[in-house]
Design a protein around this motif. Structure first.
Motif, mmCIF file in Angstrom:
data_model
loop_
_atom_site.group_PDB
_atom_site.id
_atom_site.type_symbol
_atom_site.label_atom_id
_atom_site.label_comp_id
_atom_site.label_asym_id
_atom_site.label_seq_id
_atom_site.Cartn_x
_atom_site.Cartn_y
_atom_site.Cartn_z
ATOM 1 N N GLU A 90 0.813 -1.228 0.000
ATOM 2 C CA GLU A 90 0.000 0.000 0.000
ATOM 3 C C GLU A 90 0.842 1.272 0.000
ATOM 4 O O GLU A 90 0.296 2.370 -0.007
ATOM 5 C CB GLU A 90 -0.924 -0.002 1.225
ATOM 6 C CG GLU A 90 -1.935 -1.129 1.229
ATOM 7 C CD GLU A 90 -2.976 -0.962 0.143
ATOM 8 O OE1 GLU A 90 -3.488 0.160 -0.036
ATOM 9 O OE2 GLU A 90 -3.272 -1.955 -0.539
ATOM 10 N N THR A 91 2.160 1.130 0.044
ATOM 11 C CA THR A 91 3.016 2.309 0.126
ATOM 12 C C THR A 91 3.540 2.702 -1.250
ATOM 13 O O THR A 91 3.415 1.948 -2.218
ATOM 14 C CB THR A 91 4.204 2.072 1.082
ATOM 15 O OG1 THR A 91 5.058 1.067 0.539
ATOM 16 C CG2 THR A 91 3.710 1.653 2.469
ATOM 17 N N CYS A 92 4.144 3.884 -1.312
ATOM 18 C CA CYS A 92 4.692 4.368 -2.575
ATOM 19 C C CYS A 92 6.216 4.410 -2.492
ATOM 20 O O CYS A 92 6.811 4.111 -1.462
ATOM 21 C CB CYS A 92 4.115 5.735 -2.928
ATOM 22 S SG CYS A 92 4.641 7.083 -1.859
ATOM 23 N N THR A 93 6.855 4.799 -3.570
ATOM 24 C CA THR A 93 8.311 4.817 -3.645
ATOM 25 C C THR A 93 8.915 5.762 -2.617
ATOM 26 O O THR A 93 9.982 5.483 -2.068
ATOM 27 C CB THR A 93 8.760 5.187 -5.074
ATOM 28 O OG1 THR A 93 8.112 4.299 -5.997
ATOM 29 C CG2 THR A 93 10.255 5.075 -5.238
ATOM 30 N N PHE A 94 8.252 6.863 -2.321
ATOM 31 C CA PHE A 94 8.750 7.777 -1.290
ATOM 32 C C PHE A 94 8.852 7.040 0.045
ATOM 33 O O PHE A 94 9.850 7.170 0.755
ATOM 34 C CB PHE A 94 7.834 8.997 -1.174
ATOM 35 C CG PHE A 94 8.396 10.096 -0.324
ATOM 36 C CD1 PHE A 94 9.178 11.091 -0.889
ATOM 37 C CD2 PHE A 94 8.147 10.144 1.038
ATOM 38 C CE1 PHE A 94 9.706 12.111 -0.110
ATOM 39 C CE2 PHE A 94 8.664 11.165 1.822
ATOM 40 C CZ PHE A 94 9.445 12.149 1.248
ATOM 41 N N ASP A 95 7.824 6.252 0.382
ATOM 42 C CA ASP A 95 7.866 5.450 1.608
ATOM 43 C C ASP A 95 9.048 4.485 1.588
ATOM 44 O O ASP A 95 9.725 4.287 2.606
ATOM 45 C CB ASP A 95 6.585 4.621 1.757
ATOM 46 C CG ASP A 95 5.355 5.446 2.023
ATOM 47 O OD1 ASP A 95 5.281 6.073 3.090
ATOM 48 O OD2 ASP A 95 4.456 5.456 1.161
ATOM 49 N N THR A 96 9.291 3.867 0.440
ATOM 50 C CA THR A 96 10.402 2.932 0.296
ATOM 51 C C THR A 96 11.724 3.613 0.581
ATOM 52 O O THR A 96 12.570 3.076 1.296
ATOM 53 C CB THR A 96 10.414 2.316 -1.122
ATOM 54 O OG1 THR A 96 9.178 1.614 -1.333
ATOM 55 C CG2 THR A 96 11.570 1.366 -1.322
ATOM 56 N N MET A 97 11.902 4.820 0.052
ATOM 57 C CA MET A 97 13.150 5.548 0.295
ATOM 58 C C MET A 97 13.299 5.925 1.765
ATOM 59 O O MET A 97 14.387 5.774 2.337
ATOM 60 C CB MET A 97 13.215 6.790 -0.596
ATOM 61 C CG MET A 97 13.358 6.451 -2.066
ATOM 62 S SD MET A 97 13.639 7.894 -3.130
ATOM 63 C CE MET A 97 12.192 8.861 -2.819
#
Length: 96
Positions: free
Chosen positions: A18-25
């Motif tokens: 449910e997260t986006c790439t910003f969350d991944t970073m």
């Protein structure tokens, strides 16, 4: 050309669940401060069309779509957009 794929399906630097790439970073670089977690919710809401995650998500989405209509060059759009992200971060850090 040896580039690292970013923000596309099935690569390391992309959405996860449910997260986006910003969350991944934020997670991978161990940057989980309160201001960045607040910003991550805004970015996630705008990026995944879940505007209910943060009231500011709709504004970020609108600004991002406006920038995409103003700039045909990706690098020019990125440069212009960084001001928004910097401003949202400062709001998350200093003005909430």
């Amino acid at each position: 050309f040896g580039a690292t794929p970013f923000d596309v399906e099935n690569v390391f630097w992309s959405h996860r669940g449910e997260t986006c790439t910003f969350d991944t970073m934020v997670e991978e670089f161990s940057l989980a401060t309160q201001p960045l977690l607040r910003l991550a919710a805004i970015v996630r809401g705008a990026d995944t069309a879940r505007l209910d995650l943060a009231p500011e998500a709709a504004g970020l989405l609108a600004a991002s779509l406006g920038l995409s209509r103003m700039h045909s060059d990706d690098l020019a759009q990125l440069e212009a957009g960084m001001t928004f992200y910097d401003a949202f971060y400062r709001w998350c850090r200093d003005a909430t």
